[in-house]
Design a protein around this motif. Structure first.
Motif, mmCIF file in Angstrom:
data_model
loop_
_atom_site.group_PDB
_atom_site.id
_atom_site.type_symbol
_atom_site.label_atom_id
_atom_site.label_comp_id
_atom_site.label_asym_id
_atom_site.label_seq_id
_atom_site.Cartn_x
_atom_site.Cartn_y
_atom_site.Cartn_z
ATOM 1 N N SER A 1 -6.214 24.256 -9.883
ATOM 2 C CA SER A 1 -5.878 23.465 -9.041
ATOM 3 C C SER A 1 -4.564 22.940 -10.494
ATOM 4 C CB SER A 1 -6.377 22.421 -10.204
ATOM 5 O OG SER A 1 -7.358 21.764 -11.455
ATOM 6 N N CYS A 2 -3.568 22.560 -10.465
ATOM 7 C CA CYS A 2 -2.404 21.748 -10.796
ATOM 8 C C CYS A 2 -3.027 21.715 -12.391
ATOM 9 C CB CYS A 2 -1.280 20.957 -10.578
ATOM 10 S SG CYS A 2 -0.599 20.912 -8.651
ATOM 11 N N TYR A 3 -4.169 20.416 -12.493
ATOM 12 C CA TYR A 3 -4.687 20.385 -14.340
ATOM 13 C C TYR A 3 -5.188 21.286 -14.431
ATOM 14 C CZ TYR A 3 -7.920 18.209 -17.086
ATOM 15 O OH TYR A 3 -8.733 17.703 -18.010
ATOM 16 N N GLU A 4 -5.536 22.002 -14.022
ATOM 17 C CA GLU A 4 -6.008 23.258 -14.688
ATOM 18 C C GLU A 4 -4.844 24.241 -15.371
ATOM 19 O OE1 GLU A 4 -8.506 24.957 -12.286
ATOM 20 O OE2 GLU A 4 -10.351 24.323 -12.821
ATOM 21 N N VAL A 5 -4.124 24.668 -14.611
ATOM 22 C CA VAL A 5 -2.330 24.917 -14.969
ATOM 23 C C VAL A 5 -1.748 24.181 -16.065
ATOM 24 C CG1 VAL A 5 -0.431 25.409 -13.988
ATOM 25 C CG2 VAL A 5 -2.451 25.739 -12.496
ATOM 26 N N ALA A 6 -2.098 22.830 -15.365
ATOM 27 C CA ALA A 6 -1.469 22.176 -16.819
ATOM 28 C C ALA A 6 -1.815 21.993 -18.097
ATOM 29 C CB ALA A 6 -1.363 20.824 -16.621
ATOM 30 N N LYS A 7 -3.336 22.707 -17.923
ATOM 31 C CA LYS A 7 -4.306 22.094 -19.448
ATOM 32 C C LYS A 7 -4.066 23.385 -20.033
ATOM 33 C CE LYS A 7 -8.439 22.729 -18.770
ATOM 34 N NZ LYS A 7 -9.580 22.301 -19.256
ATOM 35 N N ASP A 8 -3.779 24.005 -19.065
ATOM 36 C CA ASP A 8 -3.852 25.698 -19.361
ATOM 37 C C ASP A 8 -2.232 26.189 -20.074
ATOM 38 O OD1 ASP A 8 -6.789 26.127 -18.855
ATOM 39 O OD2 ASP A 8 -5.949 27.500 -17.244
ATOM 40 N N PHE A 9 -0.891 26.006 -20.161
ATOM 41 C CA PHE A 9 0.045 25.635 -20.581
ATOM 42 C C PHE A 9 0.706 24.474 -21.347
ATOM 43 C CE2 PHE A 9 0.036 28.598 -16.726
ATOM 44 C CZ PHE A 9 1.148 29.165 -17.727
ATOM 45 N N ALA A 10 -0.188 23.319 -21.147
ATOM 46 C CA ALA A 10 0.350 22.510 -21.572
ATOM 47 C C ALA A 10 0.113 21.982 -23.715
ATOM 48 C CB ALA A 10 -0.557 21.263 -22.405
ATOM 49 N N PRO B 1 0.567 25.639 -24.926
ATOM 50 C CA PRO B 1 2.283 26.742 -25.762
ATOM 51 C C PRO B 1 3.773 25.682 -24.872
ATOM 52 C CG PRO B 1 0.671 27.747 -24.201
ATOM 53 C CD PRO B 1 0.121 26.329 -24.556
ATOM 54 N N LEU B 2 3.704 24.476 -24.317
ATOM 55 C CA LEU B 2 5.104 24.169 -23.988
ATOM 56 C C LEU B 2 5.194 23.344 -25.299
ATOM 57 C CD1 LEU B 2 4.320 23.627 -20.243
ATOM 58 C CD2 LEU B 2 6.344 24.946 -21.071
ATOM 59 N N ALA C 1 4.097 23.418 -28.161
ATOM 60 C CA ALA C 1 4.487 24.220 -29.627
ATOM 61 C C ALA C 1 6.169 24.482 -29.216
ATOM 62 C CB ALA C 1 3.351 25.565 -29.389
ATOM 63 N N ALA C 2 6.194 24.805 -27.920
ATOM 64 C CA ALA C 2 7.899 24.946 -27.675
ATOM 65 C C ALA C 2 8.649 24.494 -28.237
ATOM 66 C CB ALA C 2 8.184 26.144 -26.410
ATOM 67 N N LEU C 3 7.718 23.497 -27.216
ATOM 68 C CA LEU C 3 9.298 21.885 -27.742
ATOM 69 C C LEU C 3 9.458 21.755 -28.665
ATOM 70 C CD1 LEU C 3 11.111 19.071 -25.608
ATOM 71 C CD2 LEU C 3 8.183 18.599 -25.443
ATOM 72 N N ALA C 4 7.925 21.607 -29.671
ATOM 73 C CA ALA C 4 7.797 21.230 -30.725
ATOM 74 C C ALA C 4 8.783 21.959 -32.260
ATOM 75 C CB ALA C 4 6.926 21.103 -31.430
ATOM 76 N N VAL C 5 8.998 23.577 -31.243
ATOM 77 C CA VAL C 5 10.131 24.032 -32.153
ATOM 78 C C VAL C 5 11.431 23.805 -32.432
ATOM 79 C CG1 VAL C 5 10.761 26.433 -32.478
ATOM 80 C CG2 VAL C 5 8.266 26.570 -33.002
ATOM 81 N N ILE C 6 11.686 23.728 -30.652
ATOM 82 C CA ILE C 6 13.070 23.286 -29.952
ATOM 83 C C ILE C 6 13.323 22.235 -30.958
ATOM 84 C CG2 ILE C 6 13.995 22.654 -28.178
ATOM 85 C CD1 ILE C 6 12.728 24.244 -26.250
ATOM 86 N N VAL C 7 12.907 20.807 -30.545
ATOM 87 C CA VAL C 7 12.841 19.524 -31.121
ATOM 88 C C VAL C 7 13.019 20.092 -32.962
ATOM 89 C CG1 VAL C 7 12.583 17.340 -32.187
ATOM 90 C CG2 VAL C 7 11.682 18.415 -29.640
ATOM 91 N N SER C 8 12.700 20.913 -33.502
ATOM 92 C CA SER C 8 12.860 21.166 -35.221
ATOM 93 C C SER C 8 14.060 21.848 -35.324
ATOM 94 C CB SER C 8 11.655 22.091 -35.608
ATOM 95 O OG SER C 8 10.428 20.869 -35.490
ATOM 96 N N THR C 9 14.810 22.942 -34.296
ATOM 97 C CA THR C 9 15.426 23.826 -34.973
ATOM 98 C C THR C 9 16.623 22.758 -34.635
ATOM 99 O OG1 THR C 9 14.987 25.359 -33.774
ATOM 100 C CG2 THR C 9 16.886 25.557 -33.369
ATOM 101 N N ILE C 10 16.983 21.871 -33.371
ATOM 102 C CA ILE C 10 17.686 20.863 -33.287
ATOM 103 C C ILE C 10 18.052 19.866 -34.576
ATOM 104 C CG2 ILE C 10 18.855 19.362 -31.961
ATOM 105 C CD1 ILE C 10 17.243 20.232 -29.312
ATOM 106 N N ILE C 11 16.899 19.317 -34.983
ATOM 107 C CA ILE C 11 16.930 18.493 -35.836
ATOM 108 C C ILE C 11 17.307 19.422 -37.074
ATOM 109 C CG2 ILE C 11 15.153 17.043 -37.687
ATOM 110 C CD1 ILE C 11 13.617 16.222 -35.928
#
Length: 250
Positions: free
Chosen positions: A18-27, A29-30, A32-42
């Motif tokens: 299910s899409c829910y399970e995919v989203a739950k599994d990748f949420a 890492p995504l 975390a990656a977003l946090a890294v990108i935002v931290s890098t920009i800041i």
């Protein structure tokens, strides 16, 4: 009564999941990656701002050091010029009040005194002109004031051996002394005002008709206009410029 059927849609690109399970599994890492990108920009923005502030601080420090060094150099010239101007003024004053004598300057005296005055002032004019970028309006006003006096002193040769020559030489050297003092006050404020958070007040002559050079945009504009358009030096400059234009256009 039949139980409702629960429909779970498969993810379009992964079968039996299910899409829910995919989203739950990748949420995780995504995010975390977003946090890294935002931290890098800041962090990048902060570094960029710090770098900009550092450059600005270095620029201001360079300006401050330049003003201080210029103040030291020009102050020495002002002291030397002031000594010459005071000496000439004192000589003329003694000549005027000396008992049983006519208040006159002979041709030799005039030539010697005028040479001393003009040499002392022109040295400053040259120094100020070569550093005018530090404060264009102030430096130009001071330069014009001295050039105006040099012009008037030279014109006194037409009145040599008359009482007019002595009187005007006293007036011009007095004006020069005042302008030199005014400029030294302006330079001191320019060099040390920000450092000590204080300011030396401009000269306040009893005679309000006397001109005072002070670091005020409006007053500097008025003085510049006077020296350029109303002083003998400015009027002659305009005349020579007009004649030159007429010759070139003919």
């Amino acid at each position: 009564m039949k139980a409702s059927n629960i429909i779970v849609k498969n993810c379009s690109f992964i079968s039996d999941v299910s899409c829910y399970e995919v989203a739950k599994d990748f949420a995780g890492p995504l995010l975390a990656a977003l946090a890294v990108i935002v931290s890098t920009i800041i962090a990048f923005k902060q570094l960029s701002k710090q770098h900009s502030n550092t450059i600005k601080a270095q620029r201001e420090e360079a300006k401050r050091n330049t003003r201080i060094e210029l103040f030291k150099d020009v102050s020495l010239l002002i002291e030397k010029s002031s000594a010459v101007i005071r000496e000439v003024n004192s000589y003329c004053n003694v000549k005027k009040i000396k008992p049983n004598s006519v208040a006159l300057l002979d041709t030799k005296e005039y030539l010697e005194l005028s040479h001393q005055v003009n040499q002392a002032l022109l040295q400053l004019v040259s120094k100020i002109e070569s550093n005018e970028i530090v404060h264009p309006k102030l430096f130009r006003t001071f330069r014009y004031s001295l050039q105006s006096i040099v012009h008037d002193v030279l014109k006194l040769r037409n009145d040599a051996t008359s009482t007019t020559c002595l009187e005007k030489m006293m007036d011009y050297t007095y004006d020069a002394s005042c302008y030199l003092g005014d400029f030294q006050v302006c330079l001191q404020n320019l060099a040390y005002g920000e450092i000590f958070k204080s300011k030396i007040e401009a000269r306040l002559p009893i005679d309000k008709s006397l001109m005072v050079i002070e670091d005020d945009p409006i007053k500097l504009a008025e003085l510049l206009n006077y020296f350029e358009t109303e002083s003998n030096w400015g009027i002659n400059n305009a005349k020579y410029e007009k004649e030159a234009i007429e010759r070139l256009s003919s």
